[in-house]
Scaffold this active site. Structure first.
Site, PDB file in Angstrom:
ATOM      1  NE  ARG A   1      70.092  69.987  36.567  1.00 23.75           N
ATOM      2  CZ  ARG A   1      70.528  68.732  36.490  1.00 23.75           C
ATOM      3  NH1 ARG A   1      70.965  68.271  35.331  1.00 23.75           N
ATOM      4  NH2 ARG A   1      70.528  67.938  37.548  1.00 23.75           N
TER       5      ARG A   1
ATOM      6  CE  LYS B   1      63.666  65.679  46.571  1.00 21.71           C
ATOM      7  NZ  LYS B   1      64.547  66.755  47.016  1.00 21.71           N
TER       8      LYS B   1
ATOM      9  CD  GLU C   1      58.103  59.967  47.625  1.00 22.37           C
ATOM     10  OE1 GLU C   1      59.039  59.169  47.432  1.00 22.37           O
ATOM     11  OE2 GLU C   1      57.892  60.959  46.923  1.00 22.37           O
TER      12      GLU C   1
END
Length: 666
Positions: A292, A116, A200
């Site tokens: 995906r 991430k 964050e």
């Protein structure tokens, strides 16, 4: 285009890929575990091969076994579906090294999204909006605390590796930071083996918008519009729709452009999803790229009229994208929900067992059903307990919601518990109907979506009457086939000397066994419920609906069921009963509810914490079992001494099996 492909997955996604391949004239090869020998994807594929035991580690996660089958069967490509090995870069590399085509993005693109922190830095460098935060390698608590104060509160601490909602903490003040940091790092270390975190800014009441992207090997990258996934419980999506009721045309264009920019930044190929978090002010920020096909891709297919699996196959075979950006458009509105074998009233505990009855709204206008099971199949303990995806389409959002409610009303599931009632309340809730739900709403107001203990006496009586009418019809059919159908003894009219017949009946309702009195015939019945005798007149079942006068008040409900299962639906609520033995064989047994610890569902014993003779306290953990990809802690119901332990680590146990017995207190 390929002649034959192997599908390295199971369930509804495997069936979905098989359906598209069949339309294109491509032969399919399925792989399956020992638990899936009778599964629908095995029955529908042209060829199928067993690759190991029931646990994913023994079968669907064995890349070597899957590759061996692909090579032996002559498959030219492997479609990974979603889940299992679909985002495993090493597996994608192994497929390519074996001379086969991996129907998905390059392994290098996957690896760029594996962290991430790294993904966020990459997107920021590419000009894609990211949430203000810190992703540095220096993980000292002192520096992280200073960075948190700089970013400002509320703030999210998030594990840099992993997902599924683990390793995440919301911190609202500086004084709360360090304890939450330690807790988050500990959870991340246990779940993912690494404790690196990123920080964050936490967006209050955000929306979750994801953009479908597609890219080919000819330099073309486009987006296929958005899906809104803001209805979530513990970071897991429960309702998805397209178009988003929140986006303006300008915001839709800006987010689509940013998603294409993100895909190009990692040299993406094939289908992917760029996920954004969106503030109430319209500010949007990159979250991640799912490398995906997504489980909710059908809503995009319905509003665009495109088959995204076919696009995957064409791009993987070397063809350019079937359409350019300006040729794509959205029309109408689509919504998807997923039917699960789970119990929302018990913390959404996953369920398992044989689907004794399964009725889905196949063929209903504007309704698509994607499922990997049929009636009689078993929802096993080893995999995700999804029964089916229900996708509805309408000319606008209002019609789509109406069709969703109608489609859910037509669903019937008997066997394992399901989330149908939860989804029905969700589809009627003002926050969903008004398009105002944010990602935290369900967690803040979950009680608004769970079963209530309101007055359902009318529905209860209606179900019993449906059962009586069904039994009466069965008796008439049996007697009409007898040697003397004109005999008065062959007339099932409930007559007896002195008074109409009222007999005892046993049913189960929401897991509780209830014994009641009921009887009558010919549309007139008497049903005792909760100590009150109800009078029913004019009862009749026609065209799947029961009409009757209950205590003088007329009502009409949809009715369904057979073979010991009956249900009614009044348009907003449903109620189902199952037949039960009149005598409760468990009643009065030596093992009372306070003297035993039972398995809440089928599973595998992970560890036993006690031995016979051990003293335990109330609430003490005595055993851990694994089921549905999660661990369940079993605890002592009271203080006492362990008399018997039934099972050891590695043993498989059935639901309701007594695993630990306490000595009976005299």
């Amino acid at each position: 285009m390929f002649d034959k492909i192997l599908i390295a997955n199971r369930g509804e996604i495997a069936c979905r890929v098989i359906r598209t391949c069949r339309a294109l004239g491509i032969r399919t090869v399925a792989v399956y575990s020992e638990a899936d020998a009778d599964a629908q994807h095995v029955r529908q594929a042209d060829e199928a091969y067993c690759i190991g035991g029931p646990r994913p580690q023994e079968s669907y996660l064995r890349g070597d076994a899957i590759l061996d089958v692909a090579l032996r069967s002559g498959a030219q490509a492997i479609h990974p579906g979603y889940g299992f090995l679909s985002e495993n870069a090493d597996f994608a590399d192994a497929v390519e090294a074996a001379g086969l085509v991996f129907i998905g993005p390059p392994a290098a693109s996957m690896r760029k999204m594996g962290s991430k922190a790294g993904a966020k830095e990459l997107m920021q460098a590419a000009g894609v909006p990211v949430v203000p935060g810190y992703t540095g390698e220096d993980q000292s608590p002192e520096l992280l605390h200073r960075e948190a104060d700089r970013i400002g509160y509320p703030l999210m601490i998030k594990a840099a590796h992993g997902g599924g909602g683990k390793g995440m903490r919301i911190v609202r003040t500086s004084g709360e930071f360090l304890p939450n940091l330690e807790s988050c790092q500990r959870e991340a270390r246990n779940a993912f083996g690494r404790d690196r975190v990123l920080l964050e800014r936490y967006i209050e009441k955000p929306r979750h918008i994801e953009i479908q992207v597609f890219a080919d090997r000819h330099g073309n990258t486009i987006h296929v519009f958005e899906r809104e996934c803001s209805a979530q419980r513990r970071y897991q999506k429960v309702l998805e729709e397209s178009p988003s009721p929140f986006l303006t045309p300008g915001l839709r264009r800006a987010m689509g452009d940013a998603a294409v920019q993100a895909a190009r930044a990692i040299d993406y190929v094939n289908a992917g999803t760029v996920e954004f978090i969106v503030g109430q002010d319209g500010g949007f920020y990159f979250m991640e790229i799912n490398t995906r096909l997504q489980v909710e891709h059908p809503v995009t297919e319905l509003v665009t009229g495109q088959d995204l699996v076919e696009w995957q196959l064409r791009v993987a075979s070397g063809e350019p994208l079937p359409m350019a950006q300006d040729a794509l458009g959205q029309q109408g509105h689509a919504i998807e929900v997923r039917l699960y074998a789970e119990d929302p009233d018990a913390g959404f505990l996953p369920g398992s067992g044989r689907l004794e009855r399964l009725r889905l709204p196949v063929g209903m206008d504007g309704v698509r059903v994607d499922s990997g099971v049929v009636e009689g199949d078993t929802v096993t303990i080893f995999y995700d307990p999804m029964i089916a995806k229900l996708i509805v389409y309408g000319a606008d959002r209002r019609q789509a919601l109406a069709r969703l409610r109608a489609a859910l009303a037509r669903c019937e599931i008997a066997g394992p518990k399901s989330n149908i009632e939860f989804l029905e309340r969700l589809a009627r809730h003002p926050a969903v109907v008004g398009g105002t739900i944010d990602t935290g709403y369900l967690d803040r107001h979950l009680d608004e979506f769970l079963s209530t203990t309101g007055d359902d006496a009318k529905l209860f009586v209606a179900v019993v009457v449906a059962r009586l009418i069904s039994a009466e019809r069965g008796a008439w059919m049996c007697n009409s086939a007898s040697n003397d159908p004109t005999s008065p003894w062959a007339t099932p009219d409930g007559w007896r000397v002195g008074a109409p017949a009222v007999s005892r009946m046993a049913v189960t309702h929401r897991g509780e066994r209830i014994v009641l009195r009921a009887g009558g015939h010919g549309g007139r019945y008497r049903v005792e419920h909760a100590g009150r005798m109800h009078e029913v007149e004019g009862a009749r079942i026609e065209d799947g609906a029961l009409s009757l006068r209950l205590d003088g008040e007329a009502m009409r409900v949809a009715v369904g069921g057979e073979r010991g299962y009956w249900s009614v639906h009044d348009g907003e609520r449903r109620l189902a009963l199952a037949a039960a033995p009149l005598h409760d064989e468990h009643q009065g047994g030596a093992e009372g509810g306070t003297d035993r610890v039972v398995a809440p569902m089928p599973g595998r014993i992970v560890v036993t914490r006690v031995q016979p003779g051990d003293a335990v306290g109330a609430g003490q953990e005595v055993m851990v079992i694994e089921a549905m990809k999660m661990e369940l802690s079993l605890k002592a119901p009271r203080e006492g001494v362990v008399a018997e332990v039934r099972g050891a680590a590695g043993d498989f146990v059935e639901a309701d099996a007594a695993l630990v017995l306490l000595e009976v207190v005299s």
